[in-house]
Design an enzyme around this catalytic site. Structure first.
Site, PDB file in Angstrom:
ATOM      1  N   HIS A 180      65.448  49.182  41.882  1.00 15.51           N
ATOM      2  CA  HIS A 180      66.206  50.423  41.683  1.00 15.51           C
ATOM      3  C   HIS A 180      66.101  51.423  42.817  1.00 15.51           C
ATOM      4  CE1 HIS A 180      62.228  51.488  40.315  1.00 15.51           C
ATOM      5  NE2 HIS A 180      62.398  51.000  39.111  1.00 15.51           N
ATOM      6  N   ASN A 231      63.709  57.124  35.912  1.00 15.20           N
ATOM      7  CA  ASN A 231      62.820  57.031  37.054  1.00 15.20           C
ATOM      8  C   ASN A 231      63.165  55.779  37.832  1.00 15.20           C
ATOM      9  OD1 ASN A 231      60.738  57.375  38.829  1.00 15.20           O
ATOM     10  ND2 ASN A 231      59.118  56.875  37.371  1.00 15.20           N
ATOM     11  N   ASP A 250      68.299  47.869  35.051  1.00 11.95           N
ATOM     12  CA  ASP A 250      67.136  48.645  34.598  1.00 11.95           C
ATOM     13  C   ASP A 250      67.388  49.198  33.193  1.00 11.95           C
ATOM     14  OD1 ASP A 250      65.061  51.370  35.936  1.00 11.95           O
ATOM     15  OD2 ASP A 250      64.628  49.721  34.572  1.00 11.95           O
ATOM     16  N   GLY A 259      64.478  56.814  31.328  1.00 15.69           N
ATOM     17  CA  GLY A 259      65.194  55.555  31.134  1.00 15.69           C
ATOM     18  C   GLY A 259      66.480  55.699  30.372  1.00 15.69           C
TER      19      GLY A 259
END
Lengths: 163, 433, 321
Positions: B239, B285, B312, B331
């Site tokens: 990410h 994050n 993610d 998240g």
């Protein structure tokens, strides 16, 4: 009206003139000025804004602007004359009486109004009246003062019909 | 023996064969039997064939998501391998890799085996476990890479957390060379990022939230790139979110270092402005950054500095997100919106075309993580995605197959929708109407 | 003659210049009430206001309490514990419980930025932000504006410098929005590690040294330096902070003009401000406290408006009573 006030008070001793915001203040100033000319005394005078003491604040919607309240002398034991432009339901004067009580205990309180249009909702009566007029509930009377409206006068108009 | 499938008249895009043409795809016994323009005619008389009309749609190798969190074992109320695998299929993914920050952590062969088994039971998208780098993801001692690979793990990561110790990262990269698998790192320098809730910048200054500076990611990215050079191992950077990171990856690749990198759909579409009003559905994050970062990442997807796009996918319970911003967990979910976000912000914006999108979502992930898939070559397992690249739809989280609802795209209309997902020749997802 | 503030006061950033002006003007008559013998008006009689303080604060809470009581409202203080995560009830549940008790207004102070907005979005009562994390402290910003206006007669064109830990200060942020909207020029001065990294993107002038700030400013708002900043490594020591950034009489004497001194309190005498400055002739710190009650009365008054549709009906009644 100035003469009547002085007569009511048996002179100018202990006299305090309080004008109710907004136009009562200008009228009070005129009265004080007239008394000053005729009696050669300066009567203490102040202004009272009754917005915070209104009994209809919960229903009036967005908050009205609060004007200045200034009582320059101690009212204890004094003879206070409340001055307002128009007397209608009497609720403004009721609010003024409540507010004055928070400043002290005057010897007596009297009411002077320029226009009494009747239609009382409370047991409040003026002691000095400029003029009594009879108008319909569908009409309104407005007092104009030079300082705020550019001229002095009294006008009667029809209210806009409610939606 | 599953039914044979004929996918008719779709735009077949398979970068692994440099294919981009209107054609039919025939699937028999779970494998790609043929791709061509006359298959419909040749099979007209077969009655054991299910035909799926793909007019106006794209037929591509199934998407592969190398980075998602399925929460099982430990947080089954938030997502399970089954619900996650179904959500993946609904998003067009025929395979996903599940990160090991479960509870307990997936750091041993039994845990890996559990995930494999749950995945088979789910029978939707394939789920490949990623094993933890360190025991318990504590960042102290190496976990048993060999045993985990034997049980089915495909890569290693302590994602959720960074590998704070450079020594551990080096050792992991070296040891992973034995097995030829990537080590994926969540790049975050812990002391710089500590307490941060969003990108450090003017928005965080205005909102009064502690920010995470870009350097927290970049410092670890360059560290990992240098360690990959030293060790000859394969490091995969998870990410990526900053333009600085893009420059560092480019530097590494120019020198032939074995570094690959992924970006998530939210980092090529949203900026830190999405946090306005303290929306916890925009909290993740690494955080959303600036428009300049988004532009650099989009460009990097185009020129290949970023090799692939991963989701993610990180579901959280409604109660957890319904909190003061600083206390809400990081998240967002992503399996069911990834295709649409990528098409809306990359393809419709003219930055990349559909073949390059398929490359980044299917071929590259499969190739880089050495997974089956990413191709429609004859004889390979039939993992195929059929999607409509122009269909507009309203994002309604309550209709997701995932248990998670935490998405910043709720209520938005996006373009691009999965119509059908085929895993091993079996229809794992079909859109209604 | 009315400008609605909406349901809540969450910060100064969303307000217009006109709205801020109206609040300051409305505060004037409330100042007068606090000077009477009977410091009470019946305006909010019967209204229930909860002071929901998640962070201990005597000064702000007491100021709000006086404001509420002087308006004849019923004030209830709730000292709630920590954050949703650490202990006790979540903020959502606290909000719902309060609403179930049919309260009219909530004054909330909380350690998390955005907590006031979080609450306001979930309950129908009016919400007043008494300080949320490091985001805003709007009534403090307003009383600072009122104090400046009292002293200078205007706010337009004033040069006001905020000195101290701007990074962690909600007062600083409210000052920046309030002052710039009212036409003042804003400066910030402090150790670079205690200024937001993106401070140049805010509408402020940055001064590296407090001497430069003093030379430039008409007024200083001196922020309290918290001990935790030292332990968290932002500055080496309080002593060094005082030596380099402390506002002392010597520094002020070198200024080209008299600089007004403000401080939101509580003061760390000898750290960010020396005693002879705090107690000196240019300090209006106590005026700030007085103005605080008036401003809070004004805000409570303005937010407690009745329903707008009734205002229409009231208009038709002739206006003169």
């Amino acid at each position: 009206m100035a003469d009547e006030i002085v007569e009511l008070n048996n002179g100018t001793e202990n006299l305090v003139i309080v004008g109710i915001q907004r136009r009562g203040v200008q009228l009070a100033a005129q009265i004080v000025s007239t008394i000053s000319d005729r009696e050669e005394t300066d009567v203490p005078h102040g202004s009272l804004d009754i917005t915070l003491y209104r009994d209809d604040l919960q229903t009036v919607g967005p908050r009205p602007v609060v004007g200045q309240t200034r009582i320059p002398v101690d009212v204890e034991g004094k003879n206070v004359i409340i001055v307002d432009d128009v007397l209608y339901t009497g609720r403004t004067i009721r609010a003024a009486l409540d507010e004055l009580a928070d400043f002290g205990r005057p010897g007596r309180i009297a009411l002077a109004v320029l226009i009494d249009r009747g239609g009382r909702e409370l047991p409040i009566q003026p002691d000095v009246v400029g003029k009594t007029i009879a108008i319909l509930p569908t009409q309104r009377v407005d007092v104009l003062v030079e300082e705020l409206d550019g001229k002095n006068g009294v006008i009667v108009t029809d209210k806009e019909s409610a939606p | 023996m599953s039914k044979s499938l004929l996918l008719r008249r779709g735009r077949v895009i398979d970068p692994s064969q440099s294919l981009d043409e209107t054609a039919d795809v025939l699937i028999v016994d779970g494998k790609i039997e043929a791709v061509g323009v006359r298959i419909a005619d040749e099979t007209r008389n077969r009655d054991d064939l299910e035909t799926i009309d793909c007019t106006g749609q794209v037929i591509s190798p199934g998407f592969v998501d190398v980075h998602c969190h399925l929460r099982e074992p430990g947080r089954e109320e938030v997502e399970t391998i089954a619900t996650g695998a179904r959500a993946a299929a609904a998003g067009g993914f025929t395979a996903v890799c599940a990160m090991p920050n479960t509870d307990p952590v997936t750091d041993n062969q039994a845990a890996v085996g559990f995930i494999i088994r749950q995945s088979q039971i789910a029978n939707a998208a394939r789920v490949y476990p990623i094993g933890a780098i360190s025991l318990g993801q504590k960042g102290e001692s190496l976990a048993e890479f060999g045993e985990m690979i034997g049980a089915g793990a495909v890569a290693f990561s302590d994602d959720g957390k960074p590998v704070a110790s450079a020594h551990l990262m080096r050792t992991a990269l070296e040891y992973a060379r034995t097995f030829g698998v990537p080590v994926a790192d969540h790049c975050e320098e812990p002391t710089l990022a500590k307490g941060g809730a969003m990108n450090e910048g003017v928005v965080s200054a205005r909102l009064g939230l502690k920010g995470v500076p870009s350097e927290a990611e970049e410092i670890m990215a360059i560290r990992d790139i240098l360690l990959a050079r030293r060790t000859g191992g394969h490091v995969h950077l998870c990410h990526m979110s900053t333009r600085g990171s893009v420059e560092l990856i480019r530097w590494g690749k120019e020198r032939g270092i074995n570094v690959t990198a992924e970006v998530c759909p939210h980092h090529i579409s949203l900026t830190e402005d999405a946090v306005e009003d303290y929306d916890t559905n925009a909290k993740m994050n690494p955080p959303l950054r600036t428009a300049a970062d988004v532009a650099a990442l989009q460009e990097a997807v185009k020129d290949g500095t970023i090799d692939l796009i991963a989701t993610d996918h990180a579901p959280h319970h409604y109660d957890e997100k319904e909190r003061e911003f600083a206390d809400a967990p990081n998240g967002i979910i992503g399996l069911e919106t990834a295709l649409a976000v990528n098409i809306t912000w990359l393809v419709e914006a003219g930055i990349i075309d559909l073949p390059l999108l398929v490359e980044r979502m299917s071929c590259a992930p499969a190739r880089i993580f050495k997974l089956p898939g990413g191709t429609l070559r004859r004889g390979t397992d039939a993992d195929v995605t059929v999607f409509d690249p122009t269909m507009a739809w309203l994002v309604e989280p309550s209709r997701f197959k995932s248990k998670g609802r935490n998405t910043p795209y709720a209520g938005q209309t996006l373009t691009g929708r999965t119509r059908c997902t085929i895993v091993g020749g079996r229809v794992a997802y079909r859109a209604d109407a | 003659m009315t400008l609605s503030l909406g349901k809540d006061l969450l910060g100064l950033e969303p307000l217009s210049r006109e709205q801020i002006q109206l609040i300051l003007d409305t505060a004037e008559p409330f100042k007068e009430i606090s000077q009477r013998a009977i410091k009470k008006v019946p305006t909010l009689r019967g209204a229930t206001i909860v002071n929901l303080f998640f962070e201990a604060s005597t000064r702000t809470r007491v100021s709000f309490e006086f404001a509420e009581k002087r308006l004849s409202a019923d004030a209830v203080n709730v000292a709630a514990s920590g954050s949703s995560v650490s202990k006790g009830e979540t903020l959502v549940d606290t909000a719902r419980n309060l609403e179930a008790m049919r309260i009219d207004m909530v004054v909330i102070r909380h350690g998390a930025s955005g907590a006031a907005q979080f609450l306001a979005e979930r309950i129908e009562s009016n919400v007043i932000n008494a300080g949320d994390g490091t985001h805003e402290h709007p009534t403090q910003g307003l009383l600072d504006l009122l104090t400046l206006r009292d002293h200078f007669g205007r706010i337009d064109g004033l040069k006001v410098c905020i000195v101290g830990d701007v990074l962690h200060s909600r007062v600083a942020r409210s000052n920046i929005w309030g002052l710039t909207k009212m036409g003042a020029e804003v400066g910030v001065c402090g150790p670079r590690s205690l200024l937001p990294n993106a401070v140049e993107e805010l509408p402020v002038t940055v001064f590296r040294r407090v001497e430069e700030a003093i030379e430039w400013a008409d007024a200083l708002n001196i922020l309290r330096l918290q001990l935790e900043r030292m332990t968290a490594g932002y500055i080496p020591s309080l002593r060094e902070y005082n030596r380099v950034f402390g506002v002392s009489r010597e520094r002020l004497e070198r200024a080209p003009r008299d600089v007004l001194i403000l401080h939101p309190g509580p003061m760390n005498r000898g750290v960010e401000i020396d005693s002879d400055v705090a107690d000196g002739p240019f300090s209006v710190i106590l005026d700030q406290v007085t103005n605080g009650v008036a401003v809070r009365m004004a805000v409570l008054y303005m937010l407690s408006g009745g329903k707008p549709e009734l205002a229409e009906a009231a208009k038709g009644r002739g206006g003169n009573e």
